[in-house]
Design a protein around this motif. Structure first.
Motif, PDB file in Angstrom:
ATOM      1  N   ASP A 105       0.829  -1.203   0.000  1.00  0.00           N
ATOM      2  CA  ASP A 105       0.000   0.000   0.000  1.00  0.00           C
ATOM      3  C   ASP A 105       0.869   1.260   0.000  1.00  0.00           C
ATOM      4  N   ALA A 106       1.969   1.222   0.742  1.00  0.00           N
ATOM      5  CA  ALA A 106       2.876   2.376   0.800  1.00  0.00           C
ATOM      6  C   ALA A 106       3.504   2.651  -0.560  1.00  0.00           C
ATOM      7  N   TYR A 107       3.925   1.590  -1.259  1.00  0.00           N
ATOM      8  CA  TYR A 107       4.521   1.765  -2.586  1.00  0.00           C
ATOM      9  C   TYR A 107       3.501   2.397  -3.544  1.00  0.00           C
ATOM     10  N   LYS A 108       2.287   1.902  -3.514  1.00  0.00           N
ATOM     11  CA  LYS A 108       1.268   2.396  -4.445  1.00  0.00           C
ATOM     12  C   LYS A 108       0.837   3.816  -4.118  1.00  0.00           C
ATOM     13  N   LYS A 109       0.756   4.158  -2.830  1.00  0.00           N
ATOM     14  CA  LYS A 109       0.397   5.529  -2.443  1.00  0.00           C
ATOM     15  C   LYS A 109       1.488   6.510  -2.871  1.00  0.00           C
ATOM     16  N   ALA A 110       2.744   6.098  -2.754  1.00  0.00           N
ATOM     17  CA  ALA A 110       3.848   6.956  -3.185  1.00  0.00           C
ATOM     18  C   ALA A 110       3.779   7.205  -4.690  1.00  0.00           C
ATOM     19  N   GLU A 111       3.491   6.159  -5.460  1.00  0.00           N
ATOM     20  CA  GLU A 111       3.362   6.328  -6.909  1.00  0.00           C
ATOM     21  C   GLU A 111       2.241   7.318  -7.231  1.00  0.00           C
ATOM     22  N   ALA A 112       1.097   7.198  -6.533  1.00  0.00           N
ATOM     23  CA  ALA A 112      -0.042   8.080  -6.797  1.00  0.00           C
ATOM     24  C   ALA A 112       0.299   9.536  -6.491  1.00  0.00           C
ATOM     25  N   GLU A 113       1.021   9.774  -5.391  1.00  0.00           N
ATOM     26  CA  GLU A 113       1.393  11.150  -5.037  1.00  0.00           C
ATOM     27  C   GLU A 113       2.342  11.740  -6.068  1.00  0.00           C
ATOM     28  N   LEU A 114       3.292  10.952  -6.516  1.00  0.00           N
ATOM     29  CA  LEU A 114       4.272  11.438  -7.488  1.00  0.00           C
ATOM     30  C   LEU A 114       3.661  11.611  -8.870  1.00  0.00           C
ATOM     31  N   ARG A 115       2.613  10.855  -9.164  1.00  0.00           N
ATOM     32  CA  ARG A 115       1.932  11.046 -10.435  1.00  0.00           C
ATOM     33  C   ARG A 115       1.352  12.451 -10.530  1.00  0.00           C
ATOM     34  N   THR A 116       1.014  13.029  -9.355  1.00  0.00           N
ATOM     35  CA  THR A 116       0.473  14.388  -9.306  1.00  0.00           C
ATOM     36  C   THR A 116       1.569  15.434  -9.165  1.00  0.00           C
ATOM     37  N   SER A 117       2.496  15.203  -8.215  1.00  0.00           N
ATOM     38  CA  SER A 117       3.514  16.219  -7.928  1.00  0.00           C
ATOM     39  C   SER A 117       4.635  16.246  -8.955  1.00  0.00           C
ATOM     40  N   LYS A 118       4.974  15.103  -9.540  1.00  0.00           N
ATOM     41  CA  LYS A 118       6.054  15.044 -10.530  1.00  0.00           C
ATOM     42  C   LYS A 118       5.653  14.111 -11.671  1.00  0.00           C
ATOM     43  N   PRO A 119       4.645  14.535 -12.456  1.00  0.00           N
ATOM     44  CA  PRO A 119       4.126  13.645 -13.505  1.00  0.00           C
ATOM     45  C   PRO A 119       5.159  13.269 -14.553  1.00  0.00           C
ATOM     46  N   GLY A 120       6.146  14.121 -14.793  1.00  0.00           N
ATOM     47  CA  GLY A 120       7.151  13.819 -15.801  1.00  0.00           C
ATOM     48  C   GLY A 120       8.103  12.722 -15.397  1.00  0.00           C
ATOM     49  N   CYS A 121       8.042  12.301 -14.119  1.00  0.00           N
ATOM     50  CA  CYS A 121       8.961  11.260 -13.650  1.00  0.00           C
ATOM     51  C   CYS A 121       8.499   9.873 -14.079  1.00  0.00           C
ATOM     52  N   ASN A 122       7.166   9.675 -14.175  1.00  0.00           N
ATOM     53  CA  ASN A 122       6.610   8.375 -14.592  1.00  0.00           C
ATOM     54  C   ASN A 122       7.124   7.229 -13.728  1.00  0.00           C
ATOM     55  N   LEU A 123       7.096   7.444 -12.410  1.00  0.00           N
ATOM     56  CA  LEU A 123       7.614   6.440 -11.478  1.00  0.00           C
ATOM     57  C   LEU A 123       6.612   5.305 -11.294  1.00  0.00           C
ATOM     58  N   PRO A 124       6.982   4.043 -11.572  1.00  0.00           N
ATOM     59  CA  PRO A 124       6.093   2.912 -11.288  1.00  0.00           C
ATOM     60  C   PRO A 124       6.310   2.429  -9.854  1.00  0.00           C
ATOM     61  N   TRP A 125       5.247   2.023  -9.184  1.00  0.00           N
ATOM     62  CA  TRP A 125       5.412   1.544  -7.809  1.00  0.00           C
ATOM     63  C   TRP A 125       6.282   0.285  -7.769  1.00  0.00           C
ATOM     64  N   GLN A 126       6.310  -0.453  -8.880  1.00  0.00           N
ATOM     65  CA  GLN A 126       7.133  -1.662  -8.903  1.00  0.00           C
ATOM     66  C   GLN A 126       8.623  -1.349  -8.729  1.00  0.00           C
ATOM     67  N   LEU A 127       9.052  -0.132  -9.123  1.00  0.00           N
ATOM     68  CA  LEU A 127      10.446   0.245  -8.907  1.00  0.00           C
ATOM     69  C   LEU A 127      10.717   0.420  -7.417  1.00  0.00           C
ATOM     70  N   LEU A 128       9.776   1.052  -6.699  1.00  0.00           N
ATOM     71  CA  LEU A 128       9.923   1.170  -5.250  1.00  0.00           C
ATOM     72  C   LEU A 128       9.929  -0.207  -4.603  1.00  0.00           C
ATOM     73  N   ALA A 129       9.084  -1.101  -5.124  1.00  0.00           N
ATOM     74  CA  ALA A 129       9.040  -2.458  -4.584  1.00  0.00           C
ATOM     75  C   ALA A 129      10.366  -3.179  -4.829  1.00  0.00           C
ATOM     76  N   ALA A 130      10.941  -3.007  -6.006  1.00  0.00           N
ATOM     77  CA  ALA A 130      12.225  -3.656  -6.310  1.00  0.00           C
ATOM     78  C   ALA A 130      13.315  -3.165  -5.366  1.00  0.00           C
ATOM     79  N   ILE A 131      13.364  -1.861  -5.134  1.00  0.00           N
ATOM     80  CA  ILE A 131      14.378  -1.312  -4.226  1.00  0.00           C
ATOM     81  C   ILE A 131      14.086  -1.728  -2.789  1.00  0.00           C
ATOM     82  N   GLY A 132      12.806  -1.703  -2.402  1.00  0.00           N
ATOM     83  CA  GLY A 132      12.451  -2.128  -1.058  1.00  0.00           C
ATOM     84  C   GLY A 132      12.795  -3.587  -0.796  1.00  0.00           C
TER      85      GLY A 132
END
Length: 570
Positions: A105-132
């Motif tokens: 849930d934390a990974y997905k919430k972070a992706e959702a926030e960044l989709r709004t605050s930094k849309p040009g980053c195109n961060l997938p939550w799976q990248l946070l999951a891989a690093i985590g």
């Protein structure tokens, strides 16, 4: 183990072929006839390919290049399918594809926030999951409380220079409990000096805690998205991952887990997730668990490993030589002699902050990372939208901060400076944002403004504001019907405006020019008084314009004037 923090990265981006080869090696090992051995996969993960330069802001890696888990994804990729039981479908797959519910849930919430605050980053939550996964095994298999805070600290080894980077204490032990050296902290393994500026409040409890998976995941997302990196491009993705931990093996490992999670995951209860068992500092290479792996057993007496044939301990390493940061005694302003800056709201500050690192004797110290931090009640940022920038000093010991961009909030704030990893006396800068202003007002039409008694003016008053010849947009203004050129008090007769209730108003406040610097006033009406009247418009910055209004009886020989309006209420 991971490369040390001071090691420079080779230029160029890791190619797509490397990531593809890492994934291909995983797939190939599942094919009929595969031996099940690891050596082929290790060769891919350790391939030597160009690595991008260090982060543009000169900052250290998020983890200080601390050790990480080296377990590779399983040989078979996840293939989720709906649960056959009645009720809400549940995705199922291999155990390694399961991510603890709160962590996921934390990974997905972070992706959702960044989709709004930094849309040009195109961060997938799976990248946070891989690093985590690689950094902490998803917070040790999801050992977190209901708020996402880990049950106990997750700490890397102390970074004392003995086999690891040398990073002396920067947080007085607040996060890692170590007042001598820093240690990577929490589910995303931030070192305290990086968390000090990268930390975020991801669960809305009013504090940024590296031990909280919501805070840590959001901080990791913002860290990866800095420098305008785009995760949908190879260059952006590779640069971001390498900035987290400067190692080619680390890059390939994270890419492998990213690809694995993109193929499917499922949620498992907190505390039941699998925990990796191989680390980059325990002598083991990238390892994928196979059914044939025998269980670990204790060595038999007299066999290697029972302590009887332990070689003599290695002699202690000599003390590490002082780093450039260790030689810095203080920071000095290296700019134009002033530590005070001023800019109008919405504008860039004309001056850039320049700071010099010096020894006690006043000599310049190069290759030292200076952190510039914006503090106070302000929406001003450095160019790029960040409130923290870390810049390395040049050969003259000078670090030039990025340009400051004023926001819309007026007032004074500070920019503090500090040497990363070393506590010295810094220098503070004061910056002030003033309200948007205009120095000139002019009507956009030269048509005379006339009206008959009791009627309404045919034309509305429109003016254009400029400042030093440029459009002055979003500038505050007032308009008042005044008694005379020498008496700016409000007139009690003659032309007037109407408020929302239709009542007489002769002063308008809270006016503002639009994005083209234009201000169009509401309709004007006339009472029964004839004569010449004055309307004065003023703006922030001192621009003033006085407009003449005439109220006269209709000329019998002229065309009829507009019909009189109903008598104004007073």
């Amino acid at each position: 183990m991971a490369a040390h923090i001071g090691r420079r990265l080779r230029k160029g981006a890791a190619t797509t072929a490397v990531a593809a080869a890492a994934v291909a090696a995983l797939s190939a090992s599942q094919a009929p006839g595969a031996t099940g051995e690891d050596h082929g996969r290790q060769a891919t993960a350790g391939a030597s390919t160009p690595v991008p330069e260090a982060a543009a802001d000169g900052s250290a890696n998020a983890t200080g290049n601390s050790p990480y888990y080296t377990d590779l994804p399983p040989l078979n990729s996840p293939n989720p399918s709906p649960s056959p039981t009645i009720g809400t479908p549940v995705s199922r797959g291999p155990a390694e594809a399961g991510i603890p519910a709160t962590v996921l849930d934390a990974y997905k919430k972070a992706e959702a926030e960044l989709r709004t605050s930094k849309p040009g980053c195109n961060l997938p939550w799976q990248l946070l999951a891989a690093i985590g996964k690689v950094e902490s095994g998803h917070a040790r298999g999801g050992r977190v409380d209901a708020n996402g805070t880990t049950l106990g600290r997750i700490l890397g080894p102390q970074l004392d220079g003995n086999g690891f980077a040398l990073i002396k204490d920067t947080d007085h032990g607040e996060y890692d409990g170590n007042s001598q050296y820093d240690q990577a902290v929490g589910p995303m393994q931030f070192i305290p000096s990086t968390w000090a500026w990268a930390g975020r409040d991801g669960n809305g409890d009013g504090k940024a805690d590296p031990n909280n998976v919501y805070d840590a995941a959001l901080a990791a997302g913002h860290y990866l998205c800095r420098n305008d990196w785009d995760m949908s491009t190879q260059a952006g993705l590779h640069s971001a991952i390498l900035s987290y931990n400067n190692s080619q093996d680390y890059l390939n490992l994270v890419l492998s887990w990213l690809e694995y999670y993109r193929k499917g995951t499922h949620s498992v209860p907190d505390g039941t997730g699998g925990v990796p068992s191989h680390r980059s500092d325990d002598g083991s290479k990238h390892h994928t668990k196979k059914p044939s792996d025998p269980p670990k057993t204790k060595p038999e007496p007299g066999k290697p490993g029972d302590g009887k044939d332990t070689p003599d301990p290695k002699p202690p390493k000599p003390p590490a030589p002082p780093t450039p940061s260790d030689t810095v005694d203080h920071l000095e302003n290296a700019g134009n002699g002033t530590t005070k800056l001023t800019a109008m709201a919405g504008d860039a500050f004309a001056q850039r902050i320049s700071t010099r690192a010096e020894t006690k004797a006043g000599a310049a110290v190069g290759k030292v990372r200076i952190r510039f931090t914006i503090t106070g009640d302000t929406d001003a940022t450095f160019v790029g939208g960040e409130t923290v920038a870390t810049i390395a000093t040049d050969a003259k010991g000078v670090a030039l901060a990025p340009a400051l961009q004023a926001g819309e909030k007026t007032g004074t704030f500070k920019i503090t400076t500090a040497v990363v990893g070393h506590q010295v006396k810094g220098v503070d800068y004061t910056a002030t944002v003033t309200a948007r202003a205009a120095d000139t007002l002019a009507r956009t039409s030269d048509t005379p403004l006339t009206c008959t008694p009791g009627g309404e003016f045919a034309d509305q008053v429109q003016v254009k504001a400029t400042y030093k010849g440029a459009v002055a947009d979003q500038v505050a203004a007032t308009a008042t019907l005044i008694k005379s050129a020498d008496d700016a008090t409000e007139n009690d007769k003659g032309p007037y405006f109407k408020d929302a209730d239709g009542k007489v108003v002769r002063t308008l406040t809270d006016l503002q020019t639009d994005d083209k610097g234009l201000l169009t006033l509401p309709k004007l009406y006339a009472d029964d008084t004839t004569g010449t009247f004055l309307l004065r418009i003023t703006t922030t910055g001192g621009a003033t314009l006085t407009v003449e209004l005439k109220v006269a009886a209709a000329d019998a020989s002229a065309s009829p004037s507009p019909s009189p309006s109903p008598s104004a209420s007073s």
